[in-house]
Design a protein around this motif. Structure first.
Motif, PDB file in Angstrom:
ATOM      1  N   ALA A 278       0.761  -1.180   0.160  1.00 16.09           N
ATOM      2  CA  ALA A 278      -0.055   0.059   0.074  1.00 16.09           C
ATOM      3  C   ALA A 278       0.845   1.164  -0.013  1.00 16.09           C
ATOM      4  O   ALA A 278       1.832   1.362   1.016  1.00 16.09           O
ATOM      5  N   LEU A 279       0.775   2.240  -1.022  1.00 17.69           N
ATOM      6  CA  LEU A 279       1.385   3.340  -1.068  1.00 17.69           C
ATOM      7  C   LEU A 279       1.082   4.375  -0.103  1.00 17.69           C
ATOM      8  O   LEU A 279      -0.257   4.767   0.094  1.00 17.69           O
ATOM      9  N   ARG A 280       1.841   5.029   0.931  1.00 17.54           N
ATOM     10  CA  ARG A 280       1.333   6.016   1.836  1.00 17.54           C
ATOM     11  C   ARG A 280       2.681   6.970   1.881  1.00 17.54           C
ATOM     12  O   ARG A 280       3.600   6.830   1.292  1.00 17.54           O
ATOM     13  N   SER A 281       2.274   7.914   2.680  1.00 13.10           N
ATOM     14  CA  SER A 281       3.514   9.096   2.729  1.00 13.10           C
ATOM     15  C   SER A 281       3.223   9.814   4.261  1.00 13.10           C
ATOM     16  O   SER A 281       2.113   9.655   4.739  1.00 13.10           O
ATOM     17  N   ASN A 282       4.371  10.245   4.724  1.00 19.35           N
ATOM     18  CA  ASN A 282       4.286  10.974   5.967  1.00 19.35           C
ATOM     19  C   ASN A 282       5.241  12.201   5.980  1.00 19.35           C
ATOM     20  O   ASN A 282       5.972  12.055   4.736  1.00 19.35           O
ATOM     21  N   LYS A 283       5.197  12.979   6.622  1.00 25.14           N
ATOM     22  CA  LYS A 283       6.328  14.199   6.822  1.00 25.14           C
ATOM     23  C   LYS A 283       7.605  13.948   6.965  1.00 25.14           C
ATOM     24  O   LYS A 283       8.346  14.574   6.916  1.00 25.14           O
ATOM     25  N   TRP A 284       7.853  12.663   7.470  1.00 20.06           N
ATOM     26  CA  TRP A 284       9.262  12.170   7.992  1.00 20.06           C
ATOM     27  C   TRP A 284       9.994  11.538   6.898  1.00 20.06           C
ATOM     28  O   TRP A 284      11.220  12.119   6.934  1.00 20.06           O
ATOM     29  N   ILE A 285       9.527  10.740   6.246  1.00 18.59           N
ATOM     30  CA  ILE A 285      10.047  10.082   5.171  1.00 18.59           C
ATOM     31  C   ILE A 285       9.508  10.435   3.628  1.00 18.59           C
ATOM     32  O   ILE A 285       9.981   9.698   2.652  1.00 18.59           O
ATOM     33  N   GLY A 286       8.393  10.731   3.731  1.00 17.41           N
ATOM     34  CA  GLY A 286       7.898  10.992   2.468  1.00 17.41           C
ATOM     35  C   GLY A 286       6.863   9.832   2.009  1.00 17.41           C
ATOM     36  O   GLY A 286       6.477   9.167   2.859  1.00 17.41           O
ATOM     37  N   GLN A 322       4.400  -0.294  16.879  1.00 23.85           N
ATOM     38  CA  GLN A 322       5.339   0.457  16.247  1.00 23.85           C
ATOM     39  C   GLN A 322       5.037   0.538  14.695  1.00 23.85           C
ATOM     40  O   GLN A 322       4.527  -0.416  14.162  1.00 23.85           O
ATOM     41  N   ASP A 323       5.298   1.798  14.257  1.00 25.27           N
ATOM     42  CA  ASP A 323       4.655   2.014  12.790  1.00 25.27           C
ATOM     43  C   ASP A 323       5.777   0.940  12.034  1.00 25.27           C
ATOM     44  O   ASP A 323       7.076   1.058  12.162  1.00 25.27           O
ATOM     45  N   PHE A 324       5.386   0.649  10.876  1.00 22.49           N
ATOM     46  CA  PHE A 324       5.968  -0.096   9.829  1.00 22.49           C
ATOM     47  C   PHE A 324       7.216   0.652   9.310  1.00 22.49           C
ATOM     48  O   PHE A 324       8.439  -0.004   9.434  1.00 22.49           O
ATOM     49  N   TRP A 325       6.932   1.645   8.778  1.00 22.42           N
ATOM     50  CA  TRP A 325       8.289   2.384   8.212  1.00 22.42           C
ATOM     51  C   TRP A 325       9.287   2.797   9.456  1.00 22.42           C
ATOM     52  O   TRP A 325      10.368   2.753   9.047  1.00 22.42           O
ATOM     53  N   ARG A 326       8.965   3.007  10.537  1.00 26.32           N
ATOM     54  CA  ARG A 326       9.972   3.325  11.645  1.00 26.32           C
ATOM     55  C   ARG A 326      10.678   1.874  12.001  1.00 26.32           C
ATOM     56  O   ARG A 326      11.942   2.122  12.235  1.00 26.32           O
ATOM     57  N   TRP A 327      10.084   0.792  11.873  1.00 28.38           N
ATOM     58  CA  TRP A 327      10.818  -0.350  12.525  1.00 28.38           C
ATOM     59  C   TRP A 327      11.815  -0.842  11.131  1.00 28.38           C
ATOM     60  O   TRP A 327      12.830  -1.080  11.494  1.00 28.38           O
ATOM     61  N   VAL A 328      11.166  -0.427  10.117  1.00 28.01           N
ATOM     62  CA  VAL A 328      12.136  -0.584   8.830  1.00 28.01           C
ATOM     63  C   VAL A 328      13.253   0.169   8.826  1.00 28.01           C
ATOM     64  O   VAL A 328      14.503  -0.205   8.690  1.00 28.01           O
ATOM     65  N   LYS A 329      13.056   1.466   9.109  1.00 33.66           N
ATOM     66  CA  LYS A 329      14.076   2.297   9.273  1.00 33.66           C
ATOM     67  C   LYS A 329      15.420   1.862  10.467  1.00 33.66           C
ATOM     68  O   LYS A 329      16.425   2.035  10.363  1.00 33.66           O
ATOM     69  N   GLU A 330      14.819   1.554  11.565  1.00 31.78           N
ATOM     70  CA  GLU A 330      15.544   1.081  12.697  1.00 31.78           C
ATOM     71  C   GLU A 330      16.296  -0.247  12.705  1.00 31.78           C
ATOM     72  O   GLU A 330      17.343  -0.685  12.910  1.00 31.78           O
ATOM     73  N   ALA A 331      15.606  -1.102  12.129  1.00 32.12           N
ATOM     74  CA  ALA A 331      16.004  -2.755  12.108  1.00 32.12           C
ATOM     75  C   ALA A 331      16.548  -3.211  10.822  1.00 32.12           C
ATOM     76  O   ALA A 331      17.048  -4.336  10.747  1.00 32.12           O
ATOM     77  N   THR A 332      16.217  -2.496   9.725  1.00 29.91           N
ATOM     78  CA  THR A 332      16.781  -3.314   8.447  1.00 29.91           C
ATOM     79  C   THR A 332      17.172  -1.788   7.552  1.00 29.91           C
ATOM     80  O   THR A 332      17.488  -0.692   7.866  1.00 29.91           O
ATOM     81  N   ASN A 333      17.653  -2.434   6.186  1.00 33.62           N
ATOM     82  CA  ASN A 333      18.353  -1.273   5.252  1.00 33.62           C
ATOM     83  C   ASN A 333      17.644  -1.689   3.941  1.00 33.62           C
ATOM     84  O   ASN A 333      17.938  -1.462   2.706  1.00 33.62           O
ATOM     85  N   TRP A 334      16.163  -2.093   4.213  1.00 30.69           N
ATOM     86  CA  TRP A 334      15.367  -2.048   2.765  1.00 30.69           C
ATOM     87  C   TRP A 334      14.887  -0.859   2.166  1.00 30.69           C
ATOM     88  O   TRP A 334      14.854   0.233   2.988  1.00 30.69           O
TER      89      TRP A 334
END
Length: 439
Positions: A278-286, A322-334
């Motif tokens: 699902a395509l999403r966006s926010n002010k932190w990562i776009g 936890q938000d999906f995007w935040r977990w990805v940023k902290e735990a992976t390099n995806w």
């Protein structure tokens, strides 16, 4: 001269013709006996030569059968590898189906959403996954598919490899026994000790050699490519609606990913995943893609085997804390914006993997150097008429010859993957290049 003197002289000459006749008869008898003896020697020589030719041909025929057997075994080895590739693919498909049945039953994501976003055919296919409930159990190492895979691997490594070794090691003995059997059949009244059979020259030692399974890899991969079921299973469906003005060119995506391949050690593994992004966006990562896993399955065949697709160990069961995007940023390099994989589904596939056991590609035998026939020469000494010891020589060879030309027009050298080996008598070169023919 009076009549009485003439009559006396004629009487004295009577019987001389008989002596001459007897002498001529004796000479004729001696010539006849010698001719008969010579005929016996010639006949015995011809019989011995024919018997030795038959024995030599039988030895070459034994060689041809052995080489053809090795060719059939090599082809069987490749066939078993293709079967194992199908089995690991069936295993990953079964695991995918079982997990997808759980997801559609839980409505995560719901089937109506998939149908609305990507069309009714995709929604119907997702809904049909309910029928695959429990399929993931088939992918267990102790399940039917895993046991079938283990049986193929055992056949490859324990049965066929052992037979190949026995054929190669036992060929000289079997060839010798075949030639001895032919000689006994041609001389049923003679004992084995009566035959002084010697192999003059033989290029069997080193004619074939063992190759590592890695050298079999290109051939196995080429054959596997003939089967569409083993081809990459990559498909992406895009929703036609614009989602966000900050990234107007991006759309919601349904990604199906899957492939079956050999690893560097020649062991099969297969992975199949499907996710809704699902395509999403926010002010932190776009803009970014939030992945919702729909199904997953990975079947490795060795403990040390690693997945080539992006994944992490022990992914979260959900993202309620936890938000999906935040977990990805902290735990992976995806890359969750421009990436094209299903990394979260890959991670769940890695977490639920069922490791089957396989030993990799087996060693095999092939010709050491192409273009040279497998030949040998033999000498037979056998007692003949009047106590003579007769010596005869013969030679035979086993050669590679296709019955029909290749469709691509290329020349095919001798090999142990096509059973086109034949036998024939050959020129005897045991005494060098000037020795030709049989004696």
């Amino acid at each position: 001269m009076d009549g009485r003197v003439l009559a006396g002289r004629l009487s004295a000459q009577q019987g001389q013709a008989l002596v001459m006749g007897m002498l001529l008869a004796g000479v004729a008898i001696v010539v006849f006996v010698r001719y008969f003896a010579a005929g016996q020697v010639v006949a015995a020589k011809a019989r011995q030569l024919h018997a030795l030719d038959a024995a030599a041909y039988s030895g070459a025929l034994t060689q041809a059968r052995a080489l053809n057997m090795l060719a059939y075994i090599n082809r069987a080895q490749v066939g078993h590898q293709v079967a194992m590739a199908h089995l690991v693919t069936l295993g990953s498909w079964a695991s995918l189906g079982g997990h997808e049945a759980r997801q559609v039953s839980a409505g995560n994501p719901p089937s109506y959403l998939i149908a609305m976003m990507f069309g009714p055919q995709h929604g119907a296919a997702y809904q049909a996954a309910r029928k695959a409930a429990g399929f993931e159990l088939m992918a267990n190492a102790s399940g039917e598919l895993g046991q079938a895979y283990a049986a193929h691997d055992n056949t490859v490594r324990e049965v066929l490899a052992a037979v190949q070794g026995d054929v190669v090691d036992g060929l000289p003995h079997v060839r010798w026994a075949a030639m001895q059997a032919v000689l006994r059949a041609n001389y049923p009244d003679a004992s084995t000790d009566d035959f002084d059979l010697v192999i003059d020259h033989d290029n069997w030692p080193g004619y074939v050699q063992a190759y590592s399974g890695q050298q079999l890899r290109p051939f196995v991969q080429g054959v596997a490519q003939l089967y569409g079921f083993l081809s990459p299973r990559d498909y992406t469906a895009s929703n036609p609606w614009m989602v966000d003005t900050s990234c107007p060119h991006l759309r919601h995506e349904l990604r199906r990913r899957g492939n079956t391949e050999l690893d560097a050690a020649g062991r099969w593994h297969s992975i199949d995943t499907q996710s809704y992004h699902a395509l999403r966006s926010n002010k932190w990562i776009g803009c970014y893609y939030r992945e919702y896993t729909m199904g997953w399955g990975w079947i490795p065949s060795a403990t040390s085997q690693a997945m080539s697709d992006p994944y992490v160990d022990n992914p979260p069961a959900d993202f309620s804390a936890q938000d999906f995007w935040r977990w990805v940023k902290e735990a992976t390099n995806w890359d969750i914006l421009s990436g094209s994989d299903n990394p979260l589904a890959n991670s769940k596939a890695a977490a639920s993997r069922q490791r089957w056991q396989g030993g990799g590609l087996p060693t095999y035998f092939d010709i050491a150097s192409a273009g040279k026939a497998l030949s040998f020469g033999v000498t037979l000494k056998h007692s003949g008429p009047q106590g003579l010891i007769m010596s005869t020589r013969s030679a035979a060879e086993t050669f590679f010859d296709r019955p029909l030309s290749r469709l691509d027009g290329r020349v095919e050298h001798a090999n142990l993957f096509h059973p086109y080996w034949q036998a024939r008598l050959a020129a005897d070169d045991s005494n060098g290049p000037n020795a030709r023919g049989r004696q």
